[in-house]
Design a protein around this motif. Structure first.
Motif, PDB file in Angstrom:
ATOM      1  N   GLY A  97       3.248  -2.590 -18.342  1.00 15.37           N
ATOM      2  CA  GLY A  97       2.037  -1.957 -17.827  1.00 15.37           C
ATOM      3  C   GLY A  97       2.021  -0.482 -18.190  1.00 15.37           C
ATOM      4  N   ARG A  98       0.823   0.067 -18.247  1.00 11.74           N
ATOM      5  CA  ARG A  98       0.661   1.494 -18.571  1.00 11.74           C
ATOM      6  C   ARG A  98       1.064   2.371 -17.401  1.00 11.74           C
ATOM      7  N   ASN A  99       1.021   3.684 -17.638  1.00 11.60           N
ATOM      8  CA  ASN A  99       1.263   4.647 -16.557  1.00 11.60           C
ATOM      9  C   ASN A  99       0.315   4.367 -15.398  1.00 11.60           C
ATOM     10  N   GLY A 100       0.880   4.283 -14.210  1.00  8.26           N
ATOM     11  CA  GLY A 100       0.070   4.103 -13.015  1.00  8.26           C
ATOM     12  C   GLY A 100      -0.395   2.684 -12.779  1.00  8.26           C
ATOM     13  N   ALA A 101       0.071   1.723 -13.587  1.00  6.67           N
ATOM     14  CA  ALA A 101      -0.375   0.327 -13.438  1.00  6.67           C
ATOM     15  C   ALA A 101       0.178  -0.325 -12.166  1.00  6.67           C
ATOM     16  N   GLY A 102       1.342   0.174 -11.709  1.00  3.69           N
ATOM     17  CA  GLY A 102       1.921  -0.382 -10.486  1.00  3.69           C
ATOM     18  C   GLY A 102       3.297  -1.007 -10.664  1.00  3.69           C
ATOM     19  N   LYS A 103       3.958  -0.732 -11.807  1.00  2.15           N
ATOM     20  CA  LYS A 103       5.281  -1.316 -12.067  1.00  2.15           C
ATOM     21  C   LYS A 103       6.305  -0.867 -11.012  1.00  2.15           C
ATOM     22  N   THR A 104       6.383   0.445 -10.844  1.00  2.00           N
ATOM     23  CA  THR A 104       7.355   0.978  -9.876  1.00  2.00           C
ATOM     24  C   THR A 104       7.016   0.506  -8.468  1.00  2.00           C
ATOM     25  N   SER A 105       5.722   0.494  -8.140  1.00  2.00           N
ATOM     26  CA  SER A 105       5.329   0.064  -6.791  1.00  2.00           C
ATOM     27  C   SER A 105       5.711  -1.386  -6.544  1.00  2.00           C
ATOM     28  N   LEU A 106       5.568  -2.235  -7.552  1.00  2.00           N
ATOM     29  CA  LEU A 106       5.947  -3.643  -7.380  1.00  2.00           C
ATOM     30  C   LEU A 106       7.463  -3.763  -7.172  1.00  2.00           C
ATOM     31  N   ASP A 156      13.896  -0.204 -13.729  1.00  2.56           N
ATOM     32  CA  ASP A 156      12.572   0.409 -13.884  1.00  2.56           C
ATOM     33  C   ASP A 156      12.566   1.362 -15.068  1.00  2.56           C
ATOM     34  N   GLU A 157      11.901   0.963 -16.130  1.00  2.00           N
ATOM     35  CA  GLU A 157      11.750   1.748 -17.375  1.00  2.00           C
ATOM     36  C   GLU A 157      13.057   2.400 -17.843  1.00  2.00           C
ATOM     37  N   PRO A 158      14.088   1.588 -18.059  1.00  2.00           N
ATOM     38  CA  PRO A 158      15.361   2.178 -18.475  1.00  2.00           C
ATOM     39  C   PRO A 158      15.294   2.844 -19.843  1.00  2.00           C
ATOM     40  N   PRO A 170      16.365   2.645 -10.188  1.00  4.59           N
ATOM     41  CA  PRO A 170      15.038   3.261 -10.124  1.00  4.59           C
ATOM     42  C   PRO A 170      14.740   4.096 -11.367  1.00  4.59           C
ATOM     43  N   GLU A 171      13.444   4.296 -11.583  1.00  6.60           N
ATOM     44  CA  GLU A 171      12.970   5.036 -12.750  1.00  6.60           C
ATOM     45  C   GLU A 171      13.620   6.421 -12.840  1.00  6.60           C
ATOM     46  N   GLU A 172      13.689   7.096 -11.717  1.00  5.10           N
ATOM     47  CA  GLU A 172      14.198   8.480 -11.757  1.00  5.10           C
ATOM     48  C   GLU A 172      15.693   8.525 -11.407  1.00  5.10           C
ATOM     49  N   THR A 213      -4.174   0.344  -1.739  1.00  6.97           N
ATOM     50  CA  THR A 213      -3.466  -0.842  -2.216  1.00  6.97           C
ATOM     51  C   THR A 213      -2.992  -0.590  -3.645  1.00  6.97           C
ATOM     52  N   VAL A 214      -1.683  -0.637  -3.858  1.00  8.60           N
ATOM     53  CA  VAL A 214      -1.117  -0.364  -5.195  1.00  8.60           C
ATOM     54  C   VAL A 214      -0.569  -1.634  -5.842  1.00  8.60           C
ATOM     55  N   VAL A 215      -0.252  -2.640  -5.024  1.00  9.35           N
ATOM     56  CA  VAL A 215       0.123  -3.963  -5.534  1.00  9.35           C
ATOM     57  C   VAL A 215      -0.869  -4.946  -4.933  1.00  9.35           C
ATOM     58  N   GLN A 229       0.825  -1.209   0.000  1.00  7.19           N
ATOM     59  CA  GLN A 229       0.000   0.000   0.000  1.00  7.19           C
ATOM     60  C   GLN A 229       0.857   1.256   0.000  1.00  7.19           C
ATOM     61  N   ILE A 230       0.291   2.318  -0.570  1.00  2.00           N
ATOM     62  CA  ILE A 230       0.851   3.664  -0.402  1.00  2.00           C
ATOM     63  C   ILE A 230      -0.247   4.495   0.248  1.00  2.00           C
ATOM     64  N   ALA A 231       0.048   5.056   1.394  1.00  2.00           N
ATOM     65  CA  ALA A 231      -0.904   5.930   2.102  1.00  2.00           C
ATOM     66  C   ALA A 231      -2.303   5.303   2.173  1.00  2.00           C
TER      67      ALA A 231
HETATM   68  N1  LIG Z   1       3.544   8.728  -3.716  1.00  2.00           N
HETATM   69  C1  LIG Z   1       2.332   8.256  -4.044  1.00  2.00           C
HETATM   70  N2  LIG Z   1       1.233   8.594  -3.322  1.00  2.00           N
HETATM   71  C2  LIG Z   1       0.009   8.111  -3.629  1.00  2.00           C
HETATM   72  N3  LIG Z   1      -0.233   7.286  -4.669  1.00  2.00           N
HETATM   73  C3  LIG Z   1       0.818   6.919  -5.417  1.00  2.00           C
HETATM   74  C4  LIG Z   1       2.148   7.382  -5.150  1.00  2.00           C
HETATM   75  N4  LIG Z   1       2.969   6.837  -6.074  1.00  2.00           N
HETATM   76  C5  LIG Z   1       2.181   6.087  -6.884  1.00  2.00           C
HETATM   77  N5  LIG Z   1       0.888   6.128  -6.486  1.00  2.00           N
HETATM   78  C6  LIG Z   1      -0.232   5.421  -7.118  1.00  2.00           C
HETATM   79  O1  LIG Z   1       0.091   4.049  -7.175  1.00  2.00           O
HETATM   80  C7  LIG Z   1      -0.367   3.476  -8.398  1.00  2.00           C
HETATM   81  C8  LIG Z   1       0.776   2.786  -9.088  1.00  2.00           C
HETATM   82  O2  LIG Z   1       1.751   3.734  -9.452  1.00  2.00           O
HETATM   83  P1  LIG Z   1       3.187   3.310  -9.987  1.00  2.00           P
HETATM   84  O3  LIG Z   1       4.053   4.517  -9.931  1.00  2.00           O
HETATM   85  O4  LIG Z   1       3.649   2.101  -9.289  1.00  2.00           O
HETATM   86  O5  LIG Z   1       2.859   2.934 -11.517  1.00  2.00           O
HETATM   87  P2  LIG Z   1       3.813   2.705 -12.757  1.00  2.00           P
HETATM   88  O6  LIG Z   1       3.293   1.514 -13.473  1.00  2.00           O
HETATM   89  O7  LIG Z   1       5.221   2.662 -12.303  1.00  2.00           O
HETATM   90  O8  LIG Z   1       3.569   3.993 -13.653  1.00  2.00           O
HETATM   91  P3  LIG Z   1       4.568   4.814 -14.633  1.00  2.00           P
HETATM   92  O9  LIG Z   1       4.532   4.099 -15.950  1.00  2.00           O
HETATM   93  O10 LIG Z   1       3.947   6.168 -14.703  1.00  2.00           O
HETATM   94  O11 LIG Z   1       5.917   4.825 -14.010  1.00  2.00           O
HETATM   95  C9  LIG Z   1      -0.981   4.619  -9.200  1.00  2.00           C
HETATM   96  O12 LIG Z   1      -2.376   4.539  -9.036  1.00  2.00           O
HETATM   97  C10 LIG Z   1      -0.418   5.855  -8.562  1.00  2.00           C
HETATM   98  O13 LIG Z   1      -1.341   6.905  -8.653  1.00  2.00           O
END
Ligand SMILES: Nc1ncnc2c1ncn2[C@@H]1O[C@H](COP(=O)(O)OP(=O)(O)OP(=O)(O)O)[C@@H](O)[C@H]1O
Ligand SMILES: [Mg+2]
Length: 218
Positions: free
Chosen positions: A35-44, A161-163, A83-85, A16-18, A11-13
């Protein structure tokens, strides 16, 4: 199996993100996580690295339970992360940025030499720009430094992460060539690499995973 993930959630805050993610990474294989933007790649990836708290499930690396291990233990286990950034230290030289995990792991000079030789064989440019500051090189060069730093720690598993994100086409080709050379040089290394576009990783990946709204889909 190098890495075994079972019904992993994080979870983030409070969100549930994963969501109940299960997969295994084999030794010596490259796995693409699409996965698309916001799909959860970075969170995983951050969850596997111990940077997001696990709310459910198990992570096992070479038979050891990762849930119990701190984020800063990952390099010692042979796990590297780009990391991505990128997160280079702007005031450190390129070489020192790559050496940070070596210091954390207290690698011997001989081992550092071996790992640098591998890194320079993949990207001779990293040797040429070694004395420049991390904050004063191009974004593409920073991606290569982040790969080098991941390889300094990760002799068993690296997470990238997204090199390819934001790389000019010529640089993307060079980066992909470095990954192919890495596969030859380190046949036992497991690689997990994220991307939004699966086409880019078709020549590189042995296995594809797709993530949507925090869950893996078939
Ligand atoms: N710091 C944060 N606070 C709250 N929600 C977050 C935070 N970071 C990510 N999220 C949410 O978690 C979910 C997954 O985001 P994540 O960054 O893991 O996706 P991603 O697949 O890596 O996207 P991208 O392709 O943009 O990098 C999204 O719904 C996003 O809005
Ligand atoms: Mg991301």
């Amino acid at each position: 199996m190098a890495l075994n993930i079972r019904t992993l959630s994080s979870q983030i805050a409070g969100n549930t993100v994963v969501r109940q993610v299960s997969f295994a990474l084999e030794k010596g294989k490259t796995t693409a996580l699409i996965g698309r933007n916001g799909a959860g790649k970075t969170s995983l990836l951050r969850t596997v690295m111990g940077l997001l708290p696990v709310s459910e499930g198990e992570m096992e690396f070479q038979g050891a339970n990762l849930n119990q291990r701190q984020a800063h233990d990952r390099p010692m286990l042979g796990i590297g992360y780009a990391p991505e950034e990128r997160r280079l230290i702007a005031k450190f030289t390129v070489l020192d940025n790559m050496l940070v995990p070596a210091w954390a792991c207290k690698l011997s000079q001989a081992e550092i030499g071996r790992r640098l030789a591998l890194i320079y064989s993949l990207s001779p440019e990293l040797e040429q720009i070694g004395s420049r500051l991390g904050g004063l090189i191009s974004g593409g060069q920073q991606k290569m430094v982040a790969l080098g730093r991941a390889l300094m720690a990760g002799d068993k598993l690296i997470l990238l992460d997204e090199p390819f994100q934001g790389l000019a086409p010529a640089l993307a080709i060079r980066y992909a060539e470095s990954l192919k050379a890495l596969r030859q040089a380190q046949p036992d290394l497991s690689i997990l690499i994220t991307e939004s576009n699966p086409k880019l990783l078709e020549p590189i990946a042995d296995q594809f995973l797709t993530i949507e709204r925090g869950s893996l889909v078939a």
